[in-house]
Design a protein around this motif. Structure first.
Motif, PDB file in Angstrom:
ATOM      1  N   ALA A  87       5.047   7.464   6.782  1.00  0.00           N
ATOM      2  CA  ALA A  87       3.980   7.758   7.555  1.00  0.00           C
ATOM      3  C   ALA A  87       3.238   6.609   7.602  1.00  0.00           C
ATOM      4  N   ASN A  88       3.928   5.341   7.203  1.00  0.00           N
ATOM      5  CA  ASN A  88       3.285   4.033   7.362  1.00  0.00           C
ATOM      6  C   ASN A  88       1.779   4.031   6.516  1.00  0.00           C
ATOM      7  N   ILE A  89       1.640   4.497   5.557  1.00  0.00           N
ATOM      8  CA  ILE A  89       0.619   4.543   4.808  1.00  0.00           C
ATOM      9  C   ILE A  89       0.857   3.722   3.732  1.00  0.00           C
ATOM     10  N   LYS A  90      -0.241   2.640   3.355  1.00  0.00           N
ATOM     11  CA  LYS A  90       0.053   1.598   2.341  1.00  0.00           C
ATOM     12  C   LYS A  90      -0.345   2.542   0.896  1.00  0.00           C
ATOM     13  N   PRO A  91       0.693   2.227  -0.197  1.00  0.00           N
ATOM     14  CA  PRO A  91       0.562   2.961  -1.337  1.00  0.00           C
ATOM     15  C   PRO A  91      -0.828   2.959  -1.937  1.00  0.00           C
ATOM     16  N   ILE A  92      -1.551   2.095  -1.811  1.00  0.00           N
ATOM     17  CA  ILE A  92      -3.068   1.670  -2.311  1.00  0.00           C
ATOM     18  C   ILE A  92      -3.817   2.860  -1.673  1.00  0.00           C
ATOM     19  N   ILE A  93      -3.523   3.040  -0.466  1.00  0.00           N
ATOM     20  CA  ILE A  93      -4.445   4.212   0.295  1.00  0.00           C
ATOM     21  C   ILE A  93      -4.165   5.502  -0.422  1.00  0.00           C
ATOM     22  N   THR A  94      -2.954   5.913  -0.422  1.00  0.00           N
ATOM     23  CA  THR A  94      -2.388   7.194  -0.962  1.00  0.00           C
ATOM     24  C   THR A  94      -2.888   7.332  -2.533  1.00  0.00           C
ATOM     25  N   SER A  95      -2.927   6.273  -3.266  1.00  0.00           N
ATOM     26  CA  SER A  95      -3.425   6.039  -4.881  1.00  0.00           C
ATOM     27  C   SER A  95      -4.869   6.440  -4.803  1.00  0.00           C
ATOM     28  N   ILE A  96      -5.720   5.592  -4.017  1.00  0.00           N
ATOM     29  CA  ILE A  96      -6.885   6.037  -3.963  1.00  0.00           C
ATOM     30  C   ILE A  96      -7.577   7.405  -3.640  1.00  0.00           C
ATOM     31  N   VAL A  97      -7.027   7.835  -2.641  1.00  0.00           N
ATOM     32  CA  VAL A  97      -7.312   9.251  -2.318  1.00  0.00           C
ATOM     33  C   VAL A  97      -6.720  10.454  -3.300  1.00  0.00           C
ATOM     34  N   TRP A  98      -5.383  10.128  -3.739  1.00  0.00           N
ATOM     35  CA  TRP A  98      -5.107  11.121  -4.817  1.00  0.00           C
ATOM     36  C   TRP A  98      -6.180  11.001  -5.908  1.00  0.00           C
ATOM     37  N   LYS A  99      -6.542   9.818  -6.375  1.00  0.00           N
ATOM     38  CA  LYS A  99      -7.407   9.703  -7.352  1.00  0.00           C
ATOM     39  C   LYS A  99      -8.640  10.503  -7.295  1.00  0.00           C
ATOM     40  N   GLU A 100      -9.182  10.430  -5.885  1.00  0.00           N
ATOM     41  CA  GLU A 100     -10.527  11.069  -5.736  1.00  0.00           C
ATOM     42  C   GLU A 100     -10.094  12.614  -5.634  1.00  0.00           C
ATOM     43  N   LEU A 101      -9.017  12.870  -5.244  1.00  0.00           N
ATOM     44  CA  LEU A 101      -8.704  14.449  -5.251  1.00  0.00           C
ATOM     45  C   LEU A 101      -8.681  14.903  -6.661  1.00  0.00           C
ATOM     46  N   GLU A 102      -7.858  14.099  -7.695  1.00  0.00           N
ATOM     47  CA  GLU A 102      -8.122  14.447  -8.973  1.00  0.00           C
ATOM     48  C   GLU A 102      -9.556  14.501  -9.417  1.00  0.00           C
ATOM     49  N   LYS A 103     -10.567  13.849  -9.198  1.00  0.00           N
ATOM     50  CA  LYS A 103     -11.836  13.870  -9.506  1.00  0.00           C
ATOM     51  C   LYS A 103     -12.237  15.289  -9.195  1.00  0.00           C
ATOM     52  N   GLU A 104     -12.191  15.635  -7.713  1.00  0.00           N
ATOM     53  CA  GLU A 104     -12.784  16.619  -7.274  1.00  0.00           C
ATOM     54  C   GLU A 104     -12.190  18.099  -7.778  1.00  0.00           C
ATOM     55  N   ASN A 105     -10.885  18.050  -8.450  1.00  0.00           N
ATOM     56  CA  ASN A 105     -10.168  19.070  -8.826  1.00  0.00           C
ATOM     57  C   ASN A 105      -9.635  19.052 -10.044  1.00  0.00           C
ATOM     58  N   ARG A 106     -10.269  18.563 -11.127  1.00  0.00           N
ATOM     59  CA  ARG A 106      -9.898  18.305 -12.523  1.00  0.00           C
ATOM     60  C   ARG A 106      -8.777  19.292 -13.143  1.00  0.00           C
ATOM     61  N   GLU A 107      -9.241  20.853 -12.825  1.00  0.00           N
ATOM     62  CA  GLU A 107      -8.386  21.650 -13.320  1.00  0.00           C
ATOM     63  C   GLU A 107      -7.453  22.035 -12.556  1.00  0.00           C
ATOM     64  N   PHE A 108      -6.934  21.630 -11.712  1.00  0.00           N
ATOM     65  CA  PHE A 108      -5.545  21.508 -10.670  1.00  0.00           C
ATOM     66  C   PHE A 108      -4.992  20.416 -11.307  1.00  0.00           C
ATOM     67  N   PHE A 109      -5.338  19.248 -11.446  1.00  0.00           N
ATOM     68  CA  PHE A 109      -4.411  18.464 -11.923  1.00  0.00           C
ATOM     69  C   PHE A 109      -4.454  18.236 -13.446  1.00  0.00           C
TER      70      PHE A 109
END
Length: 59
Positions: free
Chosen positions: A37-59
């Motif tokens: 998808a030509n998405i830089k790994p740093i972008i994926t990492s940042i969004v992933w970290k935000e998802l972890e913060k919002e969904n602690r019980e899932f991760f």
């Protein structure tokens, strides 16, 4: 830039959810999105970290 940035982040968020459905790790997801998808790994990492913060019980 605001609206297009929000839609880009939403796209990355959606693609991360797709990776999770396929039981990919964060690292696998970063690699796949970079390659296909030509998405830089740093972008994926940042969004992933935000998802972890919002969904602690899932991760």
């Amino acid at each position: 830039m605001g609206d297009s940035s929000a839609s880009y982040i939403h796209l990355v968020h959606h693609l991360i959810e797709e990776c999770i459905i396929f039981n990919m790790s964060k690292e696998e997801c970063m690699e796949v999105l970079s390659k296909h998808a030509n998405i830089k790994p740093i972008i994926t990492s940042i969004v992933w970290k935000e998802l972890e913060k919002e969904n602690r019980e899932f991760f």
